[in-house]
Every structure is written in C-alpha cells, then in structure tokens.
Design a protein around this motif. Structure first.
Motif, short mmCIF file in Angstrom:
data_model
loop_
_atom_site.label_atom_id
_atom_site.label_comp_id
_atom_site.label_asym_id
_atom_site.label_seq_id
_atom_site.Cartn_x
_atom_site.Cartn_y
_atom_site.Cartn_z
N TYR A 1 -10.22 0.17 -2.49
CA TYR A 1 -9.09 -0.58 -3.04
C TYR A 1 -7.97 -0.69 -2.01
O TYR A 1 -7.56 0.32 -1.43
CB TYR A 1 -8.53 0.12 -4.28
CG TYR A 1 -9.39 0.06 -5.52
CD1 TYR A 1 -9.60 -1.13 -6.19
CD2 TYR A 1 -9.92 1.23 -6.05
CE1 TYR A 1 -10.37 -1.17 -7.36
CE2 TYR A 1 -10.67 1.20 -7.23
CZ TYR A 1 -10.89 0.00 -7.87
OH TYR A 1 -11.62 -0.04 -9.02
N TYR A 2 -7.47 -1.88 -1.82
CA TYR A 2 -6.29 -2.08 -0.97
C TYR A 2 -5.19 -2.72 -1.81
O TYR A 2 -5.46 -3.33 -2.85
CB TYR A 2 -6.64 -2.95 0.24
CG TYR A 2 -7.08 -4.36 -0.10
CD1 TYR A 2 -6.14 -5.38 -0.25
CD2 TYR A 2 -8.42 -4.67 -0.27
CE1 TYR A 2 -6.54 -6.68 -0.56
CE2 TYR A 2 -8.83 -5.95 -0.59
CZ TYR A 2 -7.87 -6.95 -0.73
OH TYR A 2 -8.26 -8.22 -1.05
N PRO A 3 -3.93 -2.62 -1.40
CA PRO A 3 -2.82 -3.17 -2.21
C PRO A 3 -2.74 -4.68 -2.11
O PRO A 3 -2.91 -5.26 -1.04
CB PRO A 3 -1.57 -2.51 -1.60
CG PRO A 3 -1.96 -2.24 -0.18
CD PRO A 3 -3.43 -1.90 -0.21
N SER A 4 -2.49 -5.32 -3.25
CA SER A 4 -2.26 -6.77 -3.23
C SER A 4 -0.89 -7.04 -2.63
O SER A 4 -0.03 -6.15 -2.54
CB SER A 4 -2.33 -7.34 -4.65
OG SER A 4 -1.13 -7.03 -5.36
N ARG A 5 -0.66 -8.27 -2.23
CA ARG A 5 0.65 -8.62 -1.67
C ARG A 5 1.74 -8.65 -2.73
O ARG A 5 2.91 -8.75 -2.41
CB ARG A 5 0.56 -9.97 -0.95
CG ARG A 5 -0.16 -9.89 0.38
CD ARG A 5 0.64 -9.14 1.41
NE ARG A 5 1.86 -9.79 1.76
CZ ARG A 5 2.34 -9.92 3.00
NH1 ARG A 5 1.65 -9.42 4.01
NH2 ARG A 5 3.48 -10.53 3.22
N GLY A 6 1.35 -8.55 -3.97
CA GLY A 6 2.33 -8.44 -5.04
C GLY A 6 2.78 -7.01 -5.29
O GLY A 6 3.63 -6.77 -6.15
N HIS A 7 2.21 -6.05 -4.56
CA HIS A 7 2.56 -4.65 -4.75
C HIS A 7 3.96 -4.37 -4.24
O HIS A 7 4.46 -5.03 -3.31
CB HIS A 7 1.55 -3.76 -4.02
CG HIS A 7 1.63 -2.31 -4.40
ND1 HIS A 7 2.55 -1.45 -3.85
CD2 HIS A 7 0.92 -1.57 -5.29
CE1 HIS A 7 2.40 -0.25 -4.37
NE2 HIS A 7 1.41 -0.30 -5.26
N ALA A 8 4.59 -3.36 -4.83
CA ALA A 8 5.98 -3.03 -4.50
C ALA A 8 6.19 -2.66 -3.04
O ALA A 8 7.30 -2.84 -2.51
CB ALA A 8 6.47 -1.89 -5.40
#
Length: 231
Positions: free
Chosen positions: A152-159
């Motif tokens: 899992y990697y962070p989406s660009r919508g992540h904080a």
C-alpha cells in the motif's frame, strides 16, 4: 496545481471484527522482516513513490488520467527493481502481480485509504477492487502454497501531501477477508499483519503469522469512491 476528483458517493458502514492478540514490533524489526521475508529494502519503495510524485507534479488538472498514471509509474518502478531480485511479473487476469517463488509470496501494489501508517485504524484500499483481488485474498489460508500481500502506498489525497516536503509512508500488509460492496466491488479488510514504513522517524507495526498470532483491528469505516486523480 493538481485537483482531486471528489467521490461520487460514500458509504460508511461499520464492520465488527474479531479482536485477537498480536505482536507489536519496531521499525527496525519491520525492516528486518522485509529483508528476510520479501528480499528488499524500504528505500526501493520510497524511491518509486518519489519518482512517481515528481511525474505527477508536472501534470495539470486537465489530465484525467493523472491518478492511474501515478499508479502505473509506481508499479513499473517497483517491478523493475524486484525483477532484479528474483521476482517474476505477471498480469493475472489483468492485475499486475509480483511473484517470488523463493519466499512463496505474491505482491499487489495499490493506493491505500487514509489509515495508511496508522496502526490504530484499519487499512484498506483507496478505491474498491474487483474479483481478482478477492480471489487472491481467499488464498490466504493456513495451508496456502503462496501468500498474498498488498503493498500500500499513500494516495495524493492523503494528508502528508499537504506539506511541501511530505514524509513518505508505505505498508506491506496481509489481508484475510473482504468487505463486499456489490457483486464485483470489494474492499480488502482484516489484515493479520501490517509492516509500516516511514521515510523519517519511528513507526510501529504488528505481525501475526511470524509470531503465530492474529490481528487486532477494531471497526472499519469505508469511504466508497471511484478511481480518481488522487491515486
């Protein structure tokens, strides 16, 4: 300036999950497990995310495929490096999958929900997945010949992307069940192990099969969304 697609609709059911004992481990222990059980270093993934983010930043909000392009860039970069380390790359029923027969694992790369990096919040995918993901999760039985893990990697919508210098995070986690939205859309849930990696600072993970224990996740709040530009 990049704009993120707003979800067309949201569902927020609560899922009661069975609580089990689990073993909490440190970042250094997680790195050791990643080396021994998966055969690579965390920096390989951080480099892939950073490279994809650089490409993403050059795209405008007029590009409707910026999110899927970022997902493709991250998959490609990780695959190129893991192929050098003994992995095979296959598209099983259309889904890119990295397989290592030595370690008896297969990895699927996907963006995560906002719980990535937070051991106290259940991890899942950023968007609903299909039947091939469900099939792979069902392989995770005690006597399975190959284990399915999600990177899992962070989406660009992540904080973290609210900062000019985001502290990158990723997880390697083993799901054991799914939440069914409808006949062809599911969310991975009930991860019995989560190896959490942060670019800087300390992080806490938990393991089960390495310690013969099970997971400890409480409720699961789903934000149901379509694939958007924040992948």
């Amino acid at each position: 300036l990049n704009m993120f697609q707003i979800s067309q609709y949201e569902l927020f059911p609560e899922i009661d999950e069975i609580n089990h004992d689990t073993k909490i481990i440190t970042k250094s222990q997680a790195v050791e497990i990643l080396n021994e059980r998966f055969g690579f270093e965390p920096q390989l993934v951080f480099d892939a995310i950073k490279s994809a983010d650089n490409n993403f930043d050059y795209k405008s909000n007029l590009n409707p495929a910026s999110g899927i392009s970022r997902w493709g860039d991250i998959n490609e970069s990780i695959a190129q490096q893991l192929l050098l380390l003994g992995y095979k790359h296959e598209r099983l029923n259309g889904q890119p999958t990295l397989i290592n027969e030595k370690y008896k694992i297969q990895l699927v790369v996907m963006s995560a929900n906002k719980s990535i990096g937070n051991i106290d919040a259940p991890i899942s995918s950023n968007c609903p997945k299909g039947s091939e993901t469900e099939t792979k999760i069902k392989l995770n039985q005690p006597d399975c010949e190959i284990e399915t893990w999600f990177l899992y990697y962070p989406s660009r919508g992540h904080a973290i992307y609210q900062s000019d210098s985001p502290e990158l995070i990723f997880e390697v986690a083993k799901p054991t069940s799914v939440y069914v939205v409808n006949e062809d859309k599911i969310f991975p849930i009930n991860h019995e192990s989560r190896l959490i990696f942060t670019q800087d600072g300390e992080s806490t993970s938990y393991i089960s099969e390495f310690a013969d224990e099970s997971i400890n996740e409480d409720s699961f709040d789903i934000g149901y969304k379509v694939t958007g530009s924040d992948e």
